[in-house]
Scaffold this active site. Structure first.
Site, PDB file in Angstrom:
ATOM      1  N   SER A 145       0.887  -1.167  -0.008  1.00 49.59           N
ATOM      2  CA  SER A 145       0.066  -0.156  -0.102  1.00 49.59           C
ATOM      3  C   SER A 145       1.138   1.165  -0.164  1.00 49.59           C
ATOM      4  O   SER A 145       1.967   1.092   0.354  1.00 49.59           O
ATOM      5  CB  SER A 145      -0.913   0.019   1.284  1.00 49.59           C
ATOM      6  N   TYR A 158      -2.835  -0.282  10.142  1.00 47.96           N
ATOM      7  CA  TYR A 158      -2.870  -0.604   8.977  1.00 47.96           C
ATOM      8  C   TYR A 158      -1.570  -0.117   8.455  1.00 47.96           C
ATOM      9  O   TYR A 158      -1.185  -1.187   7.617  1.00 47.96           O
ATOM     10  CB  TYR A 158      -4.271   0.287   8.116  1.00 47.96           C
TER      11      TYR A 158
HETATM   12  P1  NDP Z   1     -12.098  -5.534  -0.375  1.00 45.38           P
HETATM   13  O1  NDP Z   1     -12.468  -5.406   0.894  1.00 45.38           O
HETATM   14  O2  NDP Z   1     -12.758  -4.808  -1.594  1.00 45.38           O
HETATM   15  O3  NDP Z   1     -11.994  -6.973  -0.668  1.00 45.38           O
HETATM   16  C1  NDP Z   1     -11.260  -7.760   0.307  1.00 45.38           C
HETATM   17  C2  NDP Z   1     -11.044  -9.156  -0.282  1.00 45.38           C
HETATM   18  O4  NDP Z   1     -10.456 -10.109   0.964  1.00 45.38           O
HETATM   19  C3  NDP Z   1     -12.553  -9.896  -0.281  1.00 45.38           C
HETATM   20  O5  NDP Z   1     -12.523 -10.834  -1.530  1.00 45.38           O
HETATM   21  C4  NDP Z   1     -12.528 -10.600   0.881  1.00 45.38           C
HETATM   22  O6  NDP Z   1     -13.568 -11.853   0.802  1.00 45.38           O
HETATM   23  C5  NDP Z   1     -11.124 -11.045   1.319  1.00 45.38           C
HETATM   24  N1  NDP Z   1     -10.680 -11.253   2.656  1.00 45.38           N
HETATM   25  C6  NDP Z   1     -11.076 -10.525   3.644  1.00 45.38           C
HETATM   26  N2  NDP Z   1     -10.837 -11.202   4.770  1.00 45.38           N
HETATM   27  C7  NDP Z   1     -10.347 -12.496   4.441  1.00 45.38           C
HETATM   28  C8  NDP Z   1      -9.832 -13.504   5.067  1.00 45.38           C
HETATM   29  N3  NDP Z   1      -9.606 -13.726   6.496  1.00 45.38           N
HETATM   30  N4  NDP Z   1      -9.714 -14.921   4.356  1.00 45.38           N
HETATM   31  C9  NDP Z   1      -9.807 -14.866   2.973  1.00 45.38           C
HETATM   32  N5  NDP Z   1     -10.188 -13.693   2.306  1.00 45.38           N
HETATM   33  C10 NDP Z   1     -10.201 -12.723   3.136  1.00 45.38           C
HETATM   34  O7  NDP Z   1     -10.660  -4.665  -0.388  1.00 45.38           O
HETATM   35  P2  NDP Z   1      -9.633  -4.178  -1.494  1.00 45.38           P
HETATM   36  O8  NDP Z   1      -9.825  -4.814  -2.818  1.00 45.38           O
HETATM   37  O9  NDP Z   1      -9.750  -2.924  -1.411  1.00 45.38           O
HETATM   38  O10 NDP Z   1      -8.106  -4.613  -0.871  1.00 45.38           O
HETATM   39  C11 NDP Z   1      -7.656  -5.573  -1.331  1.00 45.38           C
HETATM   40  C12 NDP Z   1      -6.031  -5.454  -0.740  1.00 45.38           C
HETATM   41  O11 NDP Z   1      -5.567  -4.275  -1.263  1.00 45.38           O
HETATM   42  C13 NDP Z   1      -5.859  -5.166   0.636  1.00 45.38           C
HETATM   43  O12 NDP Z   1      -4.794  -6.055   1.104  1.00 45.38           O
HETATM   44  C14 NDP Z   1      -5.635  -3.982   0.936  1.00 45.38           C
HETATM   45  O13 NDP Z   1      -4.921  -3.680   2.025  1.00 45.38           O
HETATM   46  C15 NDP Z   1      -5.032  -3.556  -0.368  1.00 45.38           C
HETATM   47  N6  NDP Z   1      -5.202  -2.036  -0.593  1.00 45.38           N
HETATM   48  C16 NDP Z   1      -6.230  -1.418  -1.298  1.00 45.38           C
HETATM   49  C17 NDP Z   1      -6.349  -0.260  -1.595  1.00 45.38           C
HETATM   50  C18 NDP Z   1      -7.511   0.486  -1.933  1.00 45.38           C
HETATM   51  O14 NDP Z   1      -7.364   1.523  -2.459  1.00 45.38           O
HETATM   52  N7  NDP Z   1      -8.725  -0.214  -1.973  1.00 45.38           N
HETATM   53  C19 NDP Z   1      -4.839   0.657  -1.460  1.00 45.38           C
HETATM   54  C20 NDP Z   1      -3.850  -0.093  -1.114  1.00 45.38           C
HETATM   55  C21 NDP Z   1      -3.781  -1.501  -0.736  1.00 45.38           C
HETATM   56  P3  NDP Z   1     -14.449 -12.013   2.098  1.00 45.38           P
HETATM   57  O15 NDP Z   1     -14.798 -10.969   2.976  1.00 45.38           O
HETATM   58  O16 NDP Z   1     -15.583 -13.015   1.532  1.00 45.38           O
HETATM   59  O17 NDP Z   1     -13.412 -13.128   2.883  1.00 45.38           O
END
Ligand code: NDP
Length: 254
Positions: A145, A158
């Protein structure tokens, strides 16, 4: 030239692939010819996401397990390898956000963040690396990130977790590069996903972000496609331990 980026015959596991950034990366890798396995906790969400990804003959499988549960990860990876085959590319993407001033941050939220954003990357990488190391080949892409580099109020835990991801990427490189693995990270800027709902819906934050980002806008999910395909493909075979910021210039300009 295009063969450098060709992922035909490769299988990729993407944690948190049911929506947001993980889903976009799954789209990019299938577009380059990979078979993908998307992971998440909700089997229903995965089934829907897989359906959406199955275009132009894309091969998409699902694997529901909680990446925070070490035993579930070990069993989940073994199941993928026996059901589908070796994992050539791993994208450690699953992550969460919790916002509160640090002096009011609850233990449960701290542990949930570290479990999901950091511990899971260790569990999943350790399990997948066994096969990669035995084959002498593999690509691991960790999702970091801009908070791997910069802090912002109310998200100190975070920021700590994502700083650790940048250094875990370097540590994986130290341990595994000589054995044929390339481990790199993508550090996205700000993207409109469910994780950022509160920020997207805040007009003050939106205006601040567009001014603070040299490119003058939020990231579009397709902005991540190029870096993901590059780091998953032979084009990056001598790139190791790096973090590529896909952030419209945020960390380069004050
Ligand atoms: P979302 O909340 O849109 O998606 C998160 C995904 O992770 C979902 O598919 C969720 O599915 C899954 N997930 C969460 N917890 C678990 C778990 N314990 N086991 C398995 N799957 C899990 O997040 P983003 O797409 O925004 O973020 C994705 C990554 O990118 C993260 O690491 C975030 O920190 C990083 N990021 C995001 C940014 C942004 O601007 N959005 C910027 C920088 C980094 P489910 O809940 O069904 O398990």
């Amino acid at each position: 030239m295009s063969r450098l980026f060709d992922l035909s015959g490769r299988t990729a596991l993407i944690t948190g692939g049911s929506r947001g950034i993980g889903h976009a990366i799954a789209q990019a890798l299938t577009g380059a010819g990979a078979r993908v396995v998307i992971n998440g906790r909700s089997a229903d969400a995965l089934a829907q996401a897989a359906q959406a990804l199955r275009v132009d003959g894309a091969q998409v499988d699902t694997a529901a397990f909680d990446v925070c549960d070490s035993a579930a990860v070990t069993a989940g990876i073994a199941d993928i390898e026996s059901r589908i085959g070796p994992i050539d590319i791993l994208v450690n993407n699953a992550g969460i956000q919790r916002r509160a001033p640090l002096d009011q941050f609850a233990d449960d939220d701290w542990h949930a963040l570290m479990d999901t954003n950091l511990n899971s990357v260790f569990y999943v990488s350790r399990a997948v690396a066994q096969g990669m190391l035995a084959r002498g080949r593999g690509k691991i892409i960790n999702i970091a990130s801009v908070q791997s580099e910069l802090a912002r109020p109310n998200i100190a835990p975070y920021t700590a977790s994502k700083g650790a991801i940048r250094n875990l990427t370097r540590g994986m490189c130290a341990d595994w590069a000589a054995r044929g693995l390339q481990i790199n990270a993508i550090a996205p800027g700000y993207f409109d996903t469910p994780l950022n709902k509160a920020l997207v819906e805040d007009p003050v934050f939106d205006a601040w972000l567009c001014k603070r980002t040299p490119a003058g806008r939020w990231g579009r999910l397709e902005d991540l496609h190029g870096a993901a395909v590059f780091l998953a493909s032979s084009a990056s075979d001598f790139v190791n331990g790096q973090t590529i910021f896909v952030d419209g210039g945020i960390v380069s300009v004050i």
